[in-house]
Structures are given as C-alpha cells and as structure tokens.
Design a protein around this motif. Structure first.
Motif, short mmCIF file in Angstrom:
data_model
loop_
_atom_site.label_atom_id
_atom_site.label_comp_id
_atom_site.label_asym_id
_atom_site.label_seq_id
_atom_site.Cartn_x
_atom_site.Cartn_y
_atom_site.Cartn_z
N GLY A 170 0.59 -1.31 -0.21
CA GLY A 170 -0.57 0.30 -0.19
C GLY A 170 0.78 1.37 -0.29
O GLY A 170 0.68 1.90 -0.59
N VAL A 171 2.08 1.31 0.47
CA VAL A 171 2.96 2.39 0.77
C VAL A 171 3.62 2.72 -0.78
O VAL A 171 3.40 3.95 -1.23
N LEU A 172 3.49 1.63 -1.45
CA LEU A 172 4.04 2.20 -2.84
C LEU A 172 2.50 2.53 -4.36
O LEU A 172 3.40 3.47 -4.53
N GLY A 173 1.93 1.75 -3.58
CA GLY A 173 0.87 2.67 -4.78
C GLY A 173 -0.01 4.54 -3.72
O GLY A 173 -0.20 5.04 -4.90
N GLN A 174 0.54 4.25 -2.27
CA GLN A 174 -0.02 5.81 -1.94
C GLN A 174 0.94 6.63 -2.51
O GLN A 174 0.18 7.60 -2.08
N MET A 175 1.98 6.51 -2.25
CA MET A 175 2.90 7.53 -1.71
C MET A 175 2.73 8.62 -3.51
O MET A 175 2.96 7.84 -4.55
N MET A 176 3.49 9.49 -3.37
CA MET A 176 4.03 10.48 -4.46
C MET A 176 5.56 10.09 -4.49
O MET A 176 6.17 10.95 -3.39
N GLU A 177 5.94 10.38 -5.99
CA GLU A 177 7.80 10.34 -5.86
C GLU A 177 7.33 11.07 -7.33
O GLU A 177 6.65 10.65 -8.21
N PRO A 178 8.91 11.67 -8.21
CA PRO A 178 8.98 12.60 -8.96
C PRO A 178 8.92 11.62 -10.14
O PRO A 178 9.98 10.50 -9.65
N VAL A 179 8.66 11.84 -10.74
CA VAL A 179 9.04 10.50 -11.98
C VAL A 179 9.29 11.19 -13.48
O VAL A 179 8.76 12.51 -13.91
N GLU A 180 10.63 9.93 -14.60
CA GLU A 180 10.64 10.60 -15.39
C GLU A 180 10.18 9.70 -16.31
O GLU A 180 10.03 8.30 -16.73
N LEU A 181 8.66 10.14 -17.28
CA LEU A 181 8.17 9.29 -18.39
C LEU A 181 8.96 8.83 -19.18
O LEU A 181 8.81 8.06 -19.45
#
Lengths: 355, 230
Positions: A170-181
């Motif tokens: 759940g933490v990985l699902g919920q947390m926000m991080e900057p990503v390079e698409l």
C-alpha cells in the motif's frame, strides 16, 4: 519530457498504457483503487477499454478471455481480491496466456486492514492457486521503478506466455514521487499466432484451454511448463546490490522494506560496520544466484519483511545452511522502523559467532 | 494574506494536489493569529497520508483536530465525525477543511452546504501542475468544475502549489505558477497565494515579484524518511 509527480498506483496505470495495455478489468479495493480510477480516465484517451467487473472472480476470467484473444491486458487488486482471482490465475497459467496482475498488499489475513504489508509473498511466489504452475513476480521499490518495470512486465508475459504479477504494498501505491516518463512511443505487441481470434474462412483451429483429460497428456503439459519455468529461473533473476562488495552482514529485503533498509545500511556504514543490502527485484524467479555467489564471503544474513517471515524461506534455500539467516519483521499493516532495524543490525553485527 | 482570512477555509483540489499539506500548514499559520483553530479531516478518498495521522503533532500545537476517532481512523468507510458541525457553527473557531481529492472527495463537502453561507468562507482549489491531470489550464478547469458540481459550492480562489516532492526547485514553482496564473485569468478568479517550501521561498520571491508566497514545511513523509534519527 518534464517530470511528473505520481502516486505508485497511477504510475502502474500510466506504465501499463505506455506498454501497450489496452484492456483493464478490475474491482476497487483499498489501497489500490487509484489504479482503476486512473485507468477509467486514461483508457478512453488511448482507445482502450476500462471495465469494472462485478467481482474479482469475474475480473480474472475477463482477463483470461482477453488474453486468449491476444490482447495486452491487466487486472489489479489487493490481498482479499487476489485470493478471489486465484482460480482464474491458475487457468491462465495452465492455458499459457500472457497478462499482468497487480497486488498492492494490505494487512491480513482475512479482511485484515487497509494498511501496507508484504504478507502475500507466499501466495504470489509459491502458487496461490491450484496445480503446478509459476507466476513471474516483480517487486518494485519506487514509483520510478514501477514505471520502468511495467514495460518489462508485459514483455515478459508475452515472451513466456505466462502471467506476471507486480507485487507491492500500500505505501508504494499511495506515496507520490517524481518520475521521468520518457517519450511515449507506440508499442506493437508481438504477433500471437496462437490467439483465438476467429478462423476467418478456413484458418487453423485455435483453442484456448487448460483441460487435459488424459493423464499422460496432462503430464506432458506439466513437463512442458516445468521446462519453461526452468528457463525463466535461469534467465530472468533480477536484483539490486547496495554495498555488497565487502559486506559482512547482508540485509535481504524487497519493496518498501528495502527502502527503509537502505537508510539503515547508510547509517551502519557511517558507524564503520560493513553492512550491505540485497534487494530482489524478481521474487520469482528468486535471485538465488547472487546469494550463492556471496554466501561464503559474509558472516550472516538478516531478512527484513513486512510479515512474520515468508521470503526468509527462499533466502535459506539459497544459503543452504552455509551461514545463519536471521529475521526481523513487522506485521498486520505496521511498518518496520529504520531505528529498530538498525538496533537489530548492531546486535547481530557485534554478537559474532555465538548468535 | 491575513486580511483575506475567513472563518472557514476549504482546501479542495484534485487527488494528490497537496491539500493535506496546505491545510496543515495553513491551520498552524492561523494559530499564530487566532486563539481557536480547528482542522477537519474530511478526506474520504485517501487511505494513507491523511491529516489524521498527524493528530498528535497538531494537537500538541494547540489545534483542535476533527477526524474519525481512534479505532475508526483506519476504517475503509467514509465516516464524517459529528464534531465537524461544531467547527462550522461555533463563531469563535476558525475552521480549516482538508477535503478529499477530485469530485469524489468533494461530495462529502456538499453535505455541509447549509452551514456555509456565501461570504463566510474561502474555497480554495489547490493546483499542482506537476500532477498528471492538471498540467494545463484545460485539465485544471475540468477538475475544478467537477469539484464545484459535486460540492455544490463555488471555488473562490486558486492556490498555486506546483511541486515535484523532493525534486522541486525554483524552476518547477515558477513554471507551474505561470500556468496557474493563466488558468485563474481564464476563470476570472484570483490566485490566493503560492505555496513554496521554506528553502525555496527567497529565490521564488525574487523571480515572482508581487506574488503572495506562503512558505510551507512538508509533513507527509514516506516511512523511510521518518524515524531515521537513530
């Protein structure tokens, strides 16, 4: 392309779309509901289909159907929903169909709670459903890695005609991080000559099936699957090494636990302790190769999980009794705290041989 | 900023726009000037990283925290605490509402419309232009309208909150703020303020003269950035 701030669940959705997935069937459950929510908006933009099924059982069978017709297809859920899908997953594996299944693990067993956990490890890597089958299982540890792994997930599924599971919490699902698409490029899934797309005036008959009524034939099918799994085990082990070279104590952890353990390794290094981290990225196939390679050089292993000790069995199988393998875990939706793991590391590191 | 303060401040926006961080920072800031400040966790959407996980921290700083009680805090059901009405009705209290994301989250707010007469509140719509669906004026306006429809209330101002989490720099804020100013112009709404992390405030202030800046501290941290003081 500029960076975007994304939740892990959204990144799975975006990563899937970019990998050419055009079909999603699922049913909402915390803590992964942002994923269907995201795809409900995003799929129509790319001419794809988002469908909320009436249950997880139905979703798994919709995936079975779409995969059989050659589509790049995905479903997602969390613990209880994944349990409901197991019959379908076994059929999909039995019929050798490619698809991606996401499990954002929550606290269990039973209804449990909506907090993060890693307690579905056994279910993911040791079967889950009935019969002798394997599911390729990827365990990302950051939102960026989720984006990067989604393409691989679909490619591996097609390459081996096998279900691939993305295992996170759940933490990985919920947390926000900057990503390079990165650049969005059109992905043409590979030709699937086996797909049941209609005979079209006298074409060959194609049947998607997992029924082998004659035991001799079913055994042949099992042998064929086992051969495939052996290839995957040999070719597809993935892991990340962090300060392993001179490590005397090696922490083994995946996903969110590994993020916490990285901070612990940094701290231990600051205090002059030779501690390293091995982070499996595939948990099936398990990266046994690297453990066998390093086991003689280290004093001991410490496995850290958000459960009561599941992956530790795979570590022990790889260590084969050569070194002690210790465990530290939190369960039921509780997170391991860096300070507590550090204290465990210090105790083991200084404890020496009598441990 | 202080002269624009109303009895009730509602933080709405799309999922992950930074409403909770802003509501917490804004409530703590109000507490410097007003004796009684309540913060209401109206988030029925997000399962983690909600105001309620900061309860103890905020109460220690003198805030009244209204959220589902102990055993219900982690329940996966949309429960609204009855004390919410107290914050709305008690004239001595300044209330800050952390509303759930998107139109889904804003639905919970609609229930309180009878307690929100026009002019008694600021309804802020928080925008982070680094989030997937609010990168352009068109995307922002689409979600803003859906929030208004679901809550049956009108947004009174935008709040500018462009950020990439730990990767935020002054360029991120300046570029994002420009999009938000343009969106506000199209909507005929003001931008109440631009939120910016404390360490960037000086540079952003220099590059965005005349913009009201609100320096903030981040509270919602992932577990590996917490409890690492050994």
């Amino acid at each position: 392309m500029a960076k975007v701030l994304m939740k892990g669940n959204e990144a799975i959705g975006e990563g899937a779309v970019r990998a050419g997935c055009r079909y999603f069937f699922g049913y909402p459950i915390t803590p992964q509901s942002e994923l269907p929510h995201y795809l409900a908006k995003r799929m129509p933009e790319v001419g794809g289909l988002y469908l909320q099924s009436e249950s997880e059982t139905a979703a798994a069978n919709m995936v079975f159907g779409a995969a059989g017709a050659g589509a790049r297809v995905m479903t997602s859920s969390s613990g209880p929903g994944i349990s409901l899908m197991q019959e379908g997953i076994s059929y999909i594996a039995g019929a050798e169909l490619p698809c991606v299944i996401v499990n954002m693990i929550r606290g269990g067993p039973g209804l449990g709670n909506i907090a993060p956990a890693q307690s579905d490890y056994f279910q993911a890597v040791k079967g889950g459903g009935h019969g002798d089958y394997r599911v390729i299982c990827l365990a990302p540890a950051s939102v960026q890695e989720i984006i990067d792994l989604m393409q691989d997930a679909f490619d591996l599924a097609d390459k081996y005609r096998n279900p691939v599971m993305l295992l996170a919490d759940g933490v990985l699902g919920q947390m926000m991080e900057p990503v390079e698409l990165g650049e969005e490029k059109f992905v043409q899934p590979p030709e699937k000559p086996w797909a049941a797309t209609g005979r079209k005036k006298g074409g060959p008959k194609r049947l998607i099936n997992s029924l082998y009524i004659v035991p001799e034939e079913c055994e042949q099918h099992n042998l064929k699957l086992a051969k495939k799994y052996a290839v995957i085990s040999r070719e597809e082990q993935r892991w990340e090494e962090y300060h392993l070279d001179d490590a005397r104590l090696v922490i083994v952890a995946f996903g969110t636990s590994a993020r916490v353990c990285k901070a612990v390794v940094d701290r231990a290094r600051d205090e002059g302790m030779a501690v390293g981290l091995l982070r499996p990225i595939t948990v099936w196939p398990y990266p046994t190769g690297v453990i066998k390679r390093i086991r003689e050089k280290v004093d001991r292993f410490l496995v850290v999980e958000m459960n009561m000790g599941q992956m530790i069995e795979d570590v022990r199988l790889a260590v084969e009794g050569a070194r002690p393998v210790h465990f530290y875990g939190r369960a039921g939706g509780m997170m391991p705290v860096a300070r507590d793991i550090f204290n465990e590391v210090k105790k083991l590191y200084n404890g020496g041989a009598e441990q | 900023m202080l002269r624009d303060v109303k009895k009730i401040t509602l933080f709405t926006g799309n999922l992950g726009s930074g409403k909770t961080e802003l509501a917490i920072n804004y409530a703590l800031w109000l507490k410097n000037s007003f004796p009684r400040v309540g913060i209401v966790d109206l988030d029925i959407v997000n399962p983690y990283f909600r105001t309620r996980v900061m309860r103890e921290y905020l109460e220690q700083r003198g805030l009244q925290v209204v959220c589902p009680p102990g055993e219900l805090a982690g329940a996966d059901v949309p429960a609204l605490p009855p004390a919410t009405l107290g914050v709305l009705e008690d004239e001595r209290v300044h209330g800050v509402f952390d509303v759930g994301g998107d139109d889904t989250g804003a639905t919970a707010l609609g229930r309180f419309k009878p307690y929100l007469p026009e002019g008694s509140f600021n309804m802020y719509f928080v925008v982070n232009t680094c989030r997937p669906f609010t990168r352009t004026a068109e995307g922002i306006i689409k979600i803003l309208r859906s929030v208004e429809k679901a809550s049956r209330l009108q947004v009174t101002a935008l709040v500018s909150n462009p950020n990439l989490g730990r990767d935020t720099d002054a360029d991120t804020v300046v570029a994002g703020h420009t999009v938000i100013e343009e969106t506000a112009r199209q909507l005929g709404l003001p931008v109440a303020f631009a939120a910016v992390e404390e360490n960037l405030a000086r540079e952003v202030g220099r590059r965005l003269p005349g913009v009201t800046l609100f320096p903030i501290k981040r509270h919602m941290l992932p577990p590996w950035l917490k409890d690492i003081q050994f």
